[in-house]
Design a protein around this motif. Sequence first.
Motif, PDB file in Angstrom:
ATOM      1  N   UNK A  39      45.275  49.646  44.793  1.00 41.35           N
ATOM      2  CA  UNK A  39      44.335  48.561  45.065  1.00 41.35           C
ATOM      3  C   UNK A  39      44.592  47.397  44.114  1.00 41.35           C
ATOM      4  N   UNK A  40      44.795  47.690  42.854  1.00 46.50           N
ATOM      5  CA  UNK A  40      45.082  46.636  41.883  1.00 46.50           C
ATOM      6  C   UNK A  40      46.415  45.972  42.224  1.00 46.50           C
ATOM      7  N   UNK A  41      47.400  46.762  42.650  1.00 44.59           N
ATOM      8  CA  UNK A  41      48.695  46.208  43.029  1.00 44.59           C
ATOM      9  C   UNK A  41      48.569  45.296  44.242  1.00 44.59           C
ATOM     10  N   UNK A  42      47.561  45.524  45.079  1.00 46.79           N
ATOM     11  CA  UNK A  42      47.384  44.686  46.262  1.00 46.79           C
ATOM     12  C   UNK A  42      46.990  43.268  45.874  1.00 46.79           C
ATOM     13  N   UNK A  43      46.524  43.102  44.653  1.00 47.67           N
ATOM     14  CA  UNK A  43      46.178  41.776  44.175  1.00 47.67           C
ATOM     15  C   UNK A  43      44.688  41.524  44.059  1.00 47.67           C
ATOM     16  N   UNK A  79      35.145  40.319  44.609  1.00 47.44           N
ATOM     17  CA  UNK A  79      36.515  40.670  44.254  1.00 47.44           C
ATOM     18  C   UNK A  79      37.195  39.432  43.688  1.00 47.44           C
ATOM     19  N   UNK A  80      38.160  39.663  42.832  1.00 51.24           N
ATOM     20  CA  UNK A  80      38.927  38.569  42.237  1.00 51.24           C
ATOM     21  C   UNK A  80      40.404  38.914  42.398  1.00 51.24           C
ATOM     22  N   UNK A  81      41.194  37.899  42.660  1.00 58.19           N
ATOM     23  CA  UNK A  81      42.625  38.151  42.844  1.00 58.19           C
ATOM     24  C   UNK A  81      43.353  38.047  41.515  1.00 58.19           C
ATOM     25  N   UNK A  82      44.385  38.826  41.419  1.00 55.55           N
ATOM     26  CA  UNK A  82      45.226  38.798  40.227  1.00 55.55           C
ATOM     27  C   UNK A  82      45.841  37.411  40.059  1.00 55.55           C
ATOM     28  N   UNK A  83      46.240  36.797  41.175  1.00 59.85           N
ATOM     29  CA  UNK A  83      46.820  35.448  41.119  1.00 59.85           C
ATOM     30  C   UNK A  83      45.821  34.449  40.556  1.00 59.85           C
ATOM     31  N   UNK A  84      44.552  34.562  40.950  1.00 62.07           N
ATOM     32  CA  UNK A  84      43.521  33.648  40.454  1.00 62.07           C
ATOM     33  C   UNK A  84      43.322  33.835  38.958  1.00 62.07           C
ATOM     34  N   UNK A  85      43.316  35.071  38.493  1.00 60.90           N
ATOM     35  CA  UNK A  85      43.163  35.330  37.057  1.00 60.90           C
ATOM     36  C   UNK A  85      44.334  34.715  36.299  1.00 60.90           C
ATOM     37  N   UNK A  86      45.554  34.958  36.789  1.00 60.00           N
ATOM     38  CA  UNK A  86      46.740  34.399  36.136  1.00 60.00           C
ATOM     39  C   UNK A  86      46.673  32.871  36.106  1.00 60.00           C
ATOM     40  N   UNK A  87      46.297  32.278  37.233  1.00 61.06           N
ATOM     41  CA  UNK A  87      46.203  30.821  37.323  1.00 61.06           C
ATOM     42  C   UNK A  87      45.137  30.281  36.378  1.00 61.06           C
TER      43      UNK A  87
END
Length: 94
Positions: A39-43, A79-87
């Motif tokens: 699930x985490x890998x899904x983003x 839910x929060x996306x990994x891309x959003x956190x990185x950005x």
Amino acid sequence: MKSKGEIHMNVDITNREIAIEELIVDAVNKAIQVAQHQFIESGWMTLKDGAKYAGVSYNTFIKFRVMGLKVCEVDGVKRVSRKEIDSFLERHSF
């Protein structure tokens, strides 16, 4: 009164039941870990997992939302996306 053979058989059954239970618990725990990882890998992840991913406390992560971190909310589920956190972290780096 039970004979020695009956007592020994009961102990063997109990030990087998314990061993089977341990195998089942281990298998379930491994399946949960795999599912969480996938699930985490899904983003997408929960806010709690997002905080872990960002390396901050949950309370700090909630402050990030106030600072502009985008969170998806559907029917009360956040839910929060990994891309959003990185950005977000990139935007607030200096």
